[in-house]
Motif scaffolding. Structure first.
Motif, short mmCIF file in Angstrom:
data_model
loop_
_atom_site.label_atom_id
_atom_site.label_comp_id
_atom_site.label_asym_id
_atom_site.label_seq_id
_atom_site.Cartn_x
_atom_site.Cartn_y
_atom_site.Cartn_z
N UNK A 175 41.69 45.71 44.47
CA UNK A 175 41.23 43.54 44.27
C UNK A 175 41.43 43.62 43.41
N UNK A 176 41.33 44.19 42.01
CA UNK A 176 42.83 43.82 40.55
C UNK A 176 43.94 43.24 40.53
N UNK A 177 44.78 44.17 41.78
CA UNK A 177 45.87 44.40 41.98
C UNK A 177 46.36 42.86 42.51
N UNK A 178 45.29 42.07 43.00
CA UNK A 178 46.06 41.09 44.46
C UNK A 178 45.08 39.92 43.92
N UNK A 179 44.19 39.73 42.50
CA UNK A 179 43.93 39.06 42.00
C UNK A 179 42.67 38.63 42.52
N UNK A 180 41.86 39.79 43.14
CA UNK A 180 40.18 39.08 43.76
C UNK A 180 39.71 39.12 42.46
N UNK A 181 38.71 38.13 42.06
CA UNK A 181 37.61 38.01 41.15
C UNK A 181 37.16 39.52 41.39
N UNK A 182 36.87 40.57 40.29
CA UNK A 182 35.82 41.98 40.61
C UNK A 182 34.59 41.56 40.76
N UNK A 183 34.05 40.32 40.17
CA UNK A 183 32.35 40.40 40.14
C UNK A 183 32.41 39.77 41.79
#
Length: 435
Positions: A175-183
């Motif tokens: 998710x981090x690599x693809x811009x997905x908000x972690x929360x």
């Protein structure tokens, strides 16, 4: 009111052992605790105890401590093994203990908090009739069947729970690599069967409840050929442990997975120094891992205070040395079956028979490549044995060859330069023998 009025010896005062022993004391039981740093002999600590509980780091530690306890175990006593060591190690303990001493395997599910609060789940294998009351102080007791079934149940559970945390860590990295908000990703996962695992990783724990090193050890015991997810998670945890995260809580894996690569390349030779065996003098490491190969420094029989164990006794020193080696191997997920080369230094070649009696207990089956050498003396007076090894780490292929500079030539034996903790600058007299 308690019905069990006998003495309890609790061996192991680590993160789990301390709160568990404290609960027994608060419940009114008579408890003697033991830990290595106290300098008290294990046999003395268990003397007179009707119940002996072990909560230690790994199979090698349990075997070492119970071997030392044998002279003090009273007939009719029961050993309750609560560490995570696997069913094979439990059955090996049954063979080690005298027939008149009972054995129950009772590993637990839960970490430091539940241990303090009495909220653990105890997975008990074997005849628990004489200790169920005591075990219930730690939490709920689930009887799993015959001896070894509790240990097998624990590893079966951990082979699901630990890889699940690694899986969520990798999901967060994706998710981090693809811009997905972690929360937002964690909120979505909260509504799935992985919700409880995702919440554990939402904020990695500052206090170590279940260390990454112990999680790696559990998967090293649990992963079997064909267990692809457990094996992959084990490899991930080994890399994190090599990066220095072994003492942190397992939830730190969420930060480690997908972290930017260090600017400097990872060391190809990784020194290893265990806290569970006597410390070195600072001039060498217990072992060094280089790729797929583990080089174990010369191991000799001295304790945490630097004093010789069993001065002049080959059998006592051999038992100590092979127990220390077992713990080094276990730390890297290896066993004696993975030893490629073993080199033994004796101060008297006549001690080979005594050494062999101990060595055959650990090196079973087809033996590894081996060299045995007689030397004039070792580093400390009273030492009669030193052993170094080369190990092929499990599940990998790696070239193994004896390390260390040699001198010699055709027709005369090579003499190794001193490199272990007990070697002299050069061995000034050498006799060679077959392994």
């Amino acid at each position: 009111m308690i019905a069990f009025l006998g003495q309890i010896a609790f061996l192991g005062q680590g993160r789990m052992g301390v709160p568990m022993a404290r609960r027994l004391m608060l419940a009114g039981y008579k408890v003697t605790t033991w830990r290595r740093a106290d300098g008290v002999a294990v046999a003395e600590a268990v003397e007179g105890a009707e119940l002996v509980i072990t909560m230690l780091s790994d199979p090698a530690a349990v075997r070492e401590v119970l071997t030392a306890a044998l002279p003090g175990l009273r007939p009719g006593a029961t050993v309750v093994e609560m560490s995570t060591i696997g069913p094979e190690a439990v059955h090996a303990l049954r063979a080690l203990l005298p027939p008149e001493v009972g054995l129950v395997d009772a590993p637990v599910l839960g970490s430091v908090g539940p241990a303090a609060e009495g909220g653990l789940t105890v997975l008990a294998g074997g005849d628990v009739a004489g200790c169920r009351e005591v075990l219930s102080v730690f939490g709920s007791v689930r009887e799993t069947g015959p001896l070894g079934s509790g240990a097998a149940m624990k590893l079966a559970v951990m082979s699901a729970l630990v890889p699940a945390q690694v899986l969520v860590a990798e999901t967060l990295a994706y998710g981090r690599e693809h811009g997905v908000d972690r929360g937002a990703l964690l909120d979505v996962l909260a509504g799935t069967p992985l919700g409880a695992v995702a919440e554990r990783l939402r904020t990695p724990a500052e206090e170590t409840r279940y260390s990454l090193a112990h999680a790696a050890k559990d998967l090293e015991l649990a992963a079997w050929e064909g267990a692809s997810m457990a094996a992959a998670a084990r490899a991930r945890l080994r890399r994190a442990r090599a990066a220095g995260l072994g003492g942190r809580d397992l939830t730190v894996i969420a930060a480690h997975v997908g972290a930017p690569a260090p600017e400097r390349p990872e060391r190809r030779a990784v020194p290893l120094n265990l806290t569970t065996i006597p410390a070195t003098n600072g001039f060498y490491s217990h072992a060094v891992r280089a790729g797929d190969t583990l080089y174990v420094s010369g191991q000799a029989a001295f304790d945490e205070r630097g004093e010789v164990v069993g001065p002049g006794s080959m059998e006592v020193q051999a038992e100590h040395v092979f127990q220390v080696i077992a713990r080094i191997l276990a730390d890297q997920g290896a066993t004696f079956e993975d030893v490629a080369f073993i080199r033994t230094y004796l101060t008297d070649m006549e001690d080979r028979a005594a050494l062999g009696r101990v060595r055959r207990k650990y090196l079973t089956g087809t033996p590894p490549a081996s060299t045995t050498v007689e030397v004039s003396k070792l580093f400390l007076p009273g030492l009669v044995l030193e052993v170094d090894l080369i190990v092929a780490l499990p599940g990998r292929l790696g070239a193994a060859r004896p390390a260390g500079p040699t001198r010699g030539g055709p027709g005369r034996p090579a003499v190794r330069q001193a490199s272990g903790p007990c070697a002299r600058d050069r061995y000034d007299s050498v006799r060679r023998a077959g392994p």
